[in-house]
Write an enzyme that holds these catalytic residues in place. Structure first.
Site, PDB file in Angstrom:
ATOM      1  CE  LYS A 101      -4.484  -1.454   1.723  1.00 40.51           C
ATOM      2  NZ  LYS A 101      -4.246  -2.845   2.153  1.00 40.51           N
ATOM      3  CD  GLU A 123     -11.837   5.770   2.682  1.00 38.50           C
ATOM      4  OE1 GLU A 123     -11.953   6.991   2.466  1.00 38.50           O
ATOM      5  OE2 GLU A 123     -11.360   4.968   1.861  1.00 38.50           O
ATOM      6  CB  SER A 388      -0.113  -8.053  -1.227  1.00 41.80           C
ATOM      7  OG  SER A 388      -0.912  -8.918  -0.439  1.00 41.80           O
TER       8      SER A 388
HETATM    9  C1  LIG Z   1      -5.073  -3.945   1.659  1.00 43.55           C
HETATM   10  C2  LIG Z   1      -4.354  -5.179   1.347  1.00 43.55           C
HETATM   11  C3  LIG Z   1      -4.721  -6.018   0.272  1.00 43.55           C
HETATM   12  C4  LIG Z   1      -5.929  -5.782  -0.591  1.00 43.55           C
HETATM   13  O1  LIG Z   1      -5.977  -4.598  -1.295  1.00 43.55           O
HETATM   14  P1  LIG Z   1      -5.803  -4.502  -2.875  1.00 43.55           P
HETATM   15  O2  LIG Z   1      -6.118  -3.080  -3.156  1.00 43.55           O
HETATM   16  O3  LIG Z   1      -6.756  -5.447  -3.511  1.00 43.55           O
HETATM   17  O4  LIG Z   1      -4.401  -4.849  -3.192  1.00 43.55           O
HETATM   18  C5  LIG Z   1      -3.941  -7.136  -0.002  1.00 43.55           C
HETATM   19  N1  LIG Z   1      -2.883  -7.457   0.760  1.00 43.55           N
HETATM   20  C6  LIG Z   1      -2.496  -6.693   1.802  1.00 43.55           C
HETATM   21  C7  LIG Z   1      -1.316  -7.116   2.591  1.00 43.55           C
HETATM   22  C8  LIG Z   1      -3.219  -5.539   2.140  1.00 43.55           C
HETATM   23  O5  LIG Z   1      -2.837  -4.789   3.186  1.00 43.55           O
END
Ligand SMILES: *Cc1c(COP(=O)(O)O)cnc(C)c1O
Length: 415
Positions: A101, A123, A388
């Site tokens: 993010k 938010e 992610s």
């Molecule tokens: C917020 C988040 C997601 C999901 O958000 P996307 O906008 O779909 O990428 C995925 N993995 C992690 C670790 C997150 O914090």
């Protein structure tokens, strides 16, 4: 398999000038002040963010502050356990703050600075976006107001503490159900009043134009790096690329650089406890076209068009819609959307922890679980997963509900 051949000019064609990905996207806010504010925002993005100075400053931030590029890693022990499929990870868990993010938050913060704004507004639900944005605000010396439902403030105490430590103001939202939906409304209202001095920053590749475009562009660094790193490591492209889909930011950033390649792309949606409405957040799989939060896309809505209740054990994935670009790529048949439920994701979390020494976020574990499912079919494929984020934030929940995974590890050792 030749559906990738039409994608050579993709980035020039999508989105359109008004922010449409085919019929999806646009700006459907009913507050004219906000429509004007977003229009100015889009103008600023299209000029400032294309300047050489902006690009080189963002590049330096990514390297020196975020620690990019994050590596691509070959999971040899896990791949050997499962058979012939080779599993690789793009390590966004090693990006500063532990998830992808921050990639778009730093871009949005830098743009705010160039626009001469003083404050970032957003938010947050689980608090992950709030923490990433508060980090960017501290870096750039900007004020930061994070709107959060009172219920979420109570549930996500560690992230609230982090935001405050970083200097953000966490504004409690006490109306309605006191969760994310009300926080979105409150943040939009604040922005409508303050847009001359503040910018609004959305947490994913969704919302009105220009957010799906802007977040996609800032997240594309993930796929650009991964594509080059994978090629250098193996001499070829992966057969499949996999990412989890909440609103769709880590996945779209990962997918776009592979669109014109002979590579199959898989977006993994959370099946939660199952297919029944309210038990999952698989928006593309079970949803239909509609307008929500100011944009047109595929979403889970009730008879009145209001966001349907959604659930996943990965709080970052329980969003009732998906970014408009995903809706279009789904209709085009270029990206496959599959589902993984709570328990299958947790199994993947245990396996990666024990076999590779990496504890993934439950969100990312959904994508990994799909790669593991493919590996169990025994094909000699290479699968690149976007990991992610890291799982530190999830440990307490996992141990309370599932223990340490000894039974899962035993099951796999006996296969
Ligand atoms: C917020 C988040 C997601 C999901 O958000 P996307 O906008 O779909 O990428 C995925 N993995 C992690 C670790 C997150 O914090």
């Amino acid at each position: 398999m030749n559906h990738y051949r039409d994608f050579d000019n993709y980035l020039k064609e999508y989105p359109s000038e008004n922010g449409y990905f085919g019929k999806y996207g646009g700006n459907y806010l009913d507050n004219p002040e906000l429509v004007k504010a977003f229009f100015e925002y889009a103008e600023a993005y299209n000029t400032i963010a294309k300047s050489a100075q902006f690009i080189s400053e963002l590049r330096r931030i990514r390297k020196d502050f975020q620690g990019r590029p994050t590596p691509v890693y070959h999971c040899q022990r896990l791949s050997n356990l499962l058979g012939r499929t080779q599993i690789y990870l793009k390590r966004e868990d090693l990006n500063h703050t532990g998830a992808h993010k921050l990639n778009h938050c730093m871009g949005e913060g830098l743009l705010a600075k160039y626009m001469g704004k003083k404050k970032l507004i957003a938010e947050t639900g689980a608090g992950q976006h709030g923490v990433a944005l508060a980090t960017a605000a501290a870096y750039f010396g900007l004020e930061c107001d994070i709107y959060m439902g009172e219920v979420d403030i109570e549930k996500q105490a560690p992230n609230v503490t982090r935001m405050k430590m970083l200097g953000a103001r966490v504004v409690p939202v006490s109306r309605g159900l006191r969760t994310l939906k009300e926080a979105v409304d409150a943040a939009f209202e604040a922005y409508a009043n303050e847009y001359k001095t503040a910018v609004y920053c959305i947490g994913t590749a969704a919302g009105p134009h220009p957010f799906p475009l802007m977040v996609r562009d800032f997240q594309q660094v993930v796929g650009d790096e991964a594509r080059a790193q994978f090629k250098e490591m193996t001499g070829h492209l992966p057969d499949r690329v996999v990412a989890c889909v909440g609103g769709g930011s880590n996945s779209i950033g990962m997918f776009v650089p592979f669109l014109a390649d002979p590579v199959e792309l898989y977006g993994i949606e959370p099946l939660g406890r199952g297919p029944k409405t309210g038990d999952n957040a698989a928006s593309v799989t079970y949803g239909k076209e509609g307008i929500m939060h100011g944009f047109n896309s595929i979403m889970l809505a009730d008879e009145n068009g209001e966001p349907a209740p959604v659930y996943s054990n990965a709080s970052g994935l329980d969003y009732p819609a998906v970014g408009p670009e995903h809706a279009m790529l789904h209709d085009m048949g270029r990206v496959h959307y599959e589902t993984v439920g709570d328990d299958e994701a947790i199994e993947a979390l245990f396996l990666l922890s024990r076999y590779e020494g990496i504890i993934p976020a439950i969100e990312s574990s959904h994508a990994l679980a799909y790669a593991i499912r493919v590996a169990k079919e025994g094909e000699p494929l290479s699968v690149l997963v976007n990991l992610s984020g890291r799982g530190d934030k999830d440990l307490e929940y996992v141990v309370d509900h599932y223990g340490y995974g000894d039974d899962v590890i035993k099951k796999y050792q006996n296969i």
